[in-house]
Design a protein around this motif. Structure first.
Motif, PDB file in Angstrom:
ATOM      1  N   GLU A 226       0.870  -1.049  -0.133  1.00 52.37           N
ATOM      2  CA  GLU A 226      -0.044  -0.077  -0.201  1.00 52.37           C
ATOM      3  C   GLU A 226       0.848   1.335   0.206  1.00 52.37           C
ATOM      4  OE1 GLU A 226      -2.624   2.270   3.314  1.00 52.37           O
ATOM      5  OE2 GLU A 226      -3.180   0.102   2.835  1.00 52.37           O
ATOM      6  N   THR A 227       2.033   1.406   0.447  1.00 48.64           N
ATOM      7  CA  THR A 227       2.958   2.445   1.022  1.00 48.64           C
ATOM      8  C   THR A 227       4.090   2.532  -0.114  1.00 48.64           C
ATOM      9  OG1 THR A 227       2.291   2.083   3.143  1.00 48.64           O
ATOM     10  CG2 THR A 227       3.615   3.868   2.710  1.00 48.64           C
ATOM     11  N   TRP A 228       4.250   1.339  -0.845  1.00 48.78           N
ATOM     12  CA  TRP A 228       5.338   1.314  -1.609  1.00 48.78           C
ATOM     13  C   TRP A 228       5.327   2.297  -2.780  1.00 48.78           C
ATOM     14  CZ3 TRP A 228      10.197   1.199  -2.500  1.00 48.78           C
ATOM     15  CH2 TRP A 228      10.742   0.661  -4.093  1.00 48.78           C
ATOM     16  N   PRO A 229       4.258   2.583  -3.615  1.00 48.18           N
ATOM     17  CA  PRO A 229       4.393   3.673  -4.431  1.00 48.18           C
ATOM     18  C   PRO A 229       4.659   5.158  -3.957  1.00 48.18           C
ATOM     19  CG  PRO A 229       2.296   2.290  -4.819  1.00 48.18           C
ATOM     20  CD  PRO A 229       2.923   2.020  -3.420  1.00 48.18           C
ATOM     21  N   ALA A 230       4.176   5.237  -3.061  1.00 47.48           N
ATOM     22  CA  ALA A 230       4.729   6.795  -2.329  1.00 47.48           C
ATOM     23  C   ALA A 230       6.017   6.765  -1.870  1.00 47.48           C
ATOM     24  CB  ALA A 230       3.552   6.989  -1.096  1.00 47.48           C
ATOM     25  N   TYR A 235      11.387   8.736  -2.958  1.00 43.18           N
ATOM     26  CA  TYR A 235      12.904   8.573  -3.245  1.00 43.18           C
ATOM     27  C   TYR A 235      13.307   8.913  -4.533  1.00 43.18           C
ATOM     28  CZ  TYR A 235      16.789   5.427  -4.376  1.00 43.18           C
ATOM     29  OH  TYR A 235      18.142   4.774  -4.728  1.00 43.18           O
ATOM     30  N   ASP A 236      12.513   8.677  -5.514  1.00 46.08           N
ATOM     31  CA  ASP A 236      12.799   9.403  -6.805  1.00 46.08           C
ATOM     32  C   ASP A 236      12.911  10.929  -7.165  1.00 46.08           C
ATOM     33  OD1 ASP A 236      13.181   6.761  -8.127  1.00 46.08           O
ATOM     34  OD2 ASP A 236      10.895   6.964  -8.851  1.00 46.08           O
ATOM     35  N   CYS A 237      12.284  11.611  -6.339  1.00 45.89           N
ATOM     36  CA  CYS A 237      12.216  13.222  -6.111  1.00 45.89           C
ATOM     37  C   CYS A 237      13.607  13.402  -5.466  1.00 45.89           C
ATOM     38  CB  CYS A 237      10.965  13.976  -5.515  1.00 45.89           C
ATOM     39  SG  CYS A 237       9.443  13.303  -6.364  1.00 45.89           S
ATOM     40  N   MET A 238      14.007  12.739  -4.374  1.00 48.63           N
ATOM     41  CA  MET A 238      15.184  12.968  -3.751  1.00 48.63           C
ATOM     42  C   MET A 238      16.226  12.780  -4.172  1.00 48.63           C
ATOM     43  SD  MET A 238      13.710  15.023  -1.331  1.00 48.63           S
ATOM     44  CE  MET A 238      15.104  14.970   0.008  1.00 48.63           C
ATOM     45  N   ALA A 239      16.543  11.602  -5.059  1.00 46.08           N
ATOM     46  CA  ALA A 239      17.750  10.780  -5.657  1.00 46.08           C
ATOM     47  C   ALA A 239      18.667  10.912  -4.504  1.00 46.08           C
ATOM     48  CB  ALA A 239      18.223  11.812  -6.790  1.00 46.08           C
ATOM     49  N   MET A 240      18.234  10.483  -3.239  1.00 46.19           N
ATOM     50  CA  MET A 240      19.402  10.256  -2.110  1.00 46.19           C
ATOM     51  C   MET A 240      19.473   8.710  -2.043  1.00 46.19           C
ATOM     52  SD  MET A 240      18.525  10.707   1.913  1.00 46.19           S
ATOM     53  CE  MET A 240      16.962  11.641   1.686  1.00 46.19           C
ATOM     54  N   LEU A 241      20.605   8.429  -2.860  1.00 47.45           N
ATOM     55  CA  LEU A 241      20.962   7.112  -2.707  1.00 47.45           C
ATOM     56  C   LEU A 241      22.478   6.832  -2.482  1.00 47.45           C
ATOM     57  CD1 LEU A 241      21.832   6.064  -6.589  1.00 47.45           C
ATOM     58  CD2 LEU A 241      21.343   8.490  -5.755  1.00 47.45           C
ATOM     59  N   PRO A 242      22.869   5.784  -1.761  1.00 46.99           N
ATOM     60  CA  PRO A 242      24.220   5.541  -1.578  1.00 46.99           C
ATOM     61  C   PRO A 242      25.016   5.126  -2.780  1.00 46.99           C
ATOM     62  CG  PRO A 242      22.924   3.382  -1.079  1.00 46.99           C
ATOM     63  CD  PRO A 242      22.079   4.490  -1.541  1.00 46.99           C
ATOM     64  N   GLY A 243      26.339   5.096  -2.412  1.00 43.88           N
ATOM     65  CA  GLY A 243      27.352   4.916  -3.561  1.00 43.88           C
ATOM     66  C   GLY A 243      27.293   3.355  -3.797  1.00 43.88           C
ATOM     67  N   ALA A 244      28.155   3.100  -4.955  1.00 46.79           N
ATOM     68  CA  ALA A 244      27.895   1.909  -5.556  1.00 46.79           C
ATOM     69  C   ALA A 244      28.732   0.803  -4.792  1.00 46.79           C
ATOM     70  CB  ALA A 244      28.520   1.644  -7.020  1.00 46.79           C
ATOM     71  N   GLU A 245      29.924   1.082  -4.180  1.00 48.33           N
ATOM     72  CA  GLU A 245      30.943   0.367  -3.261  1.00 48.33           C
ATOM     73  C   GLU A 245      30.132   0.283  -2.144  1.00 48.33           C
ATOM     74  OE1 GLU A 245      31.799   3.022  -5.006  1.00 48.33           O
ATOM     75  OE2 GLU A 245      33.502   2.075  -6.304  1.00 48.33           O
ATOM     76  N   ASP A 246      29.341   1.142  -1.393  1.00 43.23           N
ATOM     77  CA  ASP A 246      28.527   0.772  -0.368  1.00 43.23           C
ATOM     78  C   ASP A 246      27.607  -0.132  -0.317  1.00 43.23           C
ATOM     79  OD1 ASP A 246      30.108   2.713   1.218  1.00 43.23           O
ATOM     80  OD2 ASP A 246      28.592   4.400   0.784  1.00 43.23           O
ATOM     81  N   CYS A 247      26.936  -0.177  -1.538  1.00 46.45           N
ATOM     82  CA  CYS A 247      25.900  -1.060  -1.871  1.00 46.45           C
ATOM     83  C   CYS A 247      26.536  -2.478  -1.975  1.00 46.45           C
ATOM     84  CB  CYS A 247      25.360  -0.709  -3.147  1.00 46.45           C
ATOM     85  SG  CYS A 247      23.950   0.430  -3.064  1.00 46.45           S
ATOM     86  N   PHE A 248      27.802  -2.757  -2.492  1.00 54.34           N
ATOM     87  CA  PHE A 248      28.565  -3.888  -2.668  1.00 54.34           C
ATOM     88  C   PHE A 248      28.756  -4.566  -1.237  1.00 54.34           C
ATOM     89  CE2 PHE A 248      32.627  -6.190  -2.856  1.00 54.34           C
ATOM     90  CZ  PHE A 248      32.163  -7.247  -3.778  1.00 54.34           C
TER      91      PHE A 248
END
Length: 391
Positions: A226-230, A235-248
């Motif tokens: 129910e809450t996932w689309p919001a 998230y897409d509006c903010m573009a607040m994502l971690p770096g690739a190495e951190d995800c690895f």
């Protein structure tokens, strides 16, 4: 070998498999690190329709998607997004459910930076925040207003370890159309399935146990259907994502997460039990201990405990003797994070900032993170430190 996300494997098997597919990785065991911003489209039509699997770096890469999908499966969520820190994840979750003019209910035991985010950021944008007793349970219904849109939970509470009646609170919230967010960092989805207990959003500081090595900052937010689309839109509006190495690194940490949590539980309980026998200790604030507020709820809802807990010292000790104790420790370091391989200790006092409850534990308080050092060495280190309390 295909990805077994929907197969009924036990968690120890699942956790080694999620978020990777060797058939898509040229046979290599681990997902490689994809770095990049630009994605090239193969036609004008594809560019216009944005119909490629990935269209720009801020919207995801194979490395990011692997971690998102693994965490969603582990959490029982419809989807997951990430941020560069645990506090960033909390902010992202709150911005998903709140708007100007809304009322937010926040537990008085919440992580202090979350309280500061409310006071500084949310206040500036016209969100009213009220703090409540974390042990309120169904009584929270008496605090609801017409404009209450969100209830935040943190169980156990930061530093003081109160366990909240999450199912009771989420049941009341759902009946009123109110969203619930929980900070589930202490237990992780392995010891507490937040979405199964009714939470709309679950926040995790991957900085802690997911990383496991004190070299990573990351936050994860999972959502029910129910809450996932919001959440995804925010998230897409903010573009607040971690770096690739951190995800690895987070994916690598995921492979041993369950084993490390079980070891943290074992060591945490052994040290906590040992501390109960020390003459300087008044009580232990650990959810697995009967004297911890909400212990019965923990037994009902959780499947385990981790290596972080607090200690209340007996009356009569002073800040100067506590400082002498802490300064004498050779193994325990003083630092604010936890969940890594090293043992940590900090003094704390909640009395100066709580507003809905009174913090009066009856003695000085310290929080311990039990790491992977030899357990007898840790006991000796604490014992000689406790001796310093006597001057």
């Amino acid at each position: 070998m295909s990805n077994p996300e929907n197969k009924k494997f036990h968690v120890d098997t699942k956790i080694t498999q999620l978020g990777r597919n060797v058939d898509e990785q040229c046979g290599f065991v681990n997902m490689p690190v994809y770095r990049g911003s630009t994605v090239v489209f193969n036609s004008v039509e594809s560019l216009k329709n944005n119909d490629a699997r990935f269209i720009y770096g801020t919207l995801g890469t194979p490395t990011i998607h692997s971690l998102e999908s693994a965490w969603s499966e582990l959490s029982g969520a419809a989807g997951t997004v990430m941020s560069p820190s645990g506090l960033g994840a909390i902010a992202l979750a709150l911005m998903t459910t709140l708007k100007s003019g809304d009322h937010l209910l926040m537990p008085d035991s919440v992580y202090r930076p979350t309280r500061e985010f409310c006071a500084v950021f949310l206040n500036k944008f016209g969100v009213e925040v009220s703090y409540y007793d974390p042990l309120l349970g169904e009584g929270i219904s008496g605090l609801l207003r017409e404009n209450t849109s969100t209830i935040f939970l943190e169980s156990p509470g930061s530093q003081s370890f109160e366990i909240q009646d999450v199912p009771a609170i989420t049941r009341i919230a759902r009946a009123r159309g109110i969203k619930t967010i929980i900070d589930n960092t202490w237990a992780t989805p392995l010891f507490f399935r937040a979405h199964d207990h009714g939470c709309d959003l679950s926040v995790e500081a991957g900085t802690k146990y997911l990383s496991g090595h004190s070299d990573l900052l990351m936050g994860l937010i999972s959502a029910n259907a129910e809450t996932w689309p919001a959440l995804r839109q925010t998230y897409d509006c903010m573009a607040m994502l971690p770096g690739a190495e951190d995800c690895f690194l987070a994916l690598r940490g995921l492979r041993t997460l369950h084993i490390r949590l079980k070891e943290a539980e074992k060591r945490g309980l052994e040290m906590a039990n040992w501390l109960t026998r020390q003459p300087e200790v008044a009580k232990i604030l650990h959810p697995a201990f009967p004297e911890c507020p909400g212990h019965e709820i923990w037994k009902r809802d959780f499947t385990g405990s981790t290596g972080l807990f607090s200690v209340v010292l007996k009356p009569g000790h002073h800040q100067t003797s506590l400082a002498a104790m802490l300064d004498s420790l050779e193994i325990f370091g003083m630092g604010y994070s936890w969940g890594g391989f090293e043992s940590l200790i900090i003094p704390f006092d909640c009395s100066t900032y709580r507003t809905a409850t009174t913090w009066n534990p009856g003695g000085l308080t310290i929080r311990l993170q039990i790491g992977l050092e030899d357990i007898d060495d840790l006991k000796r280190d604490l014992r000689q430190g406790l001796d310093k309390l006597h001057g």
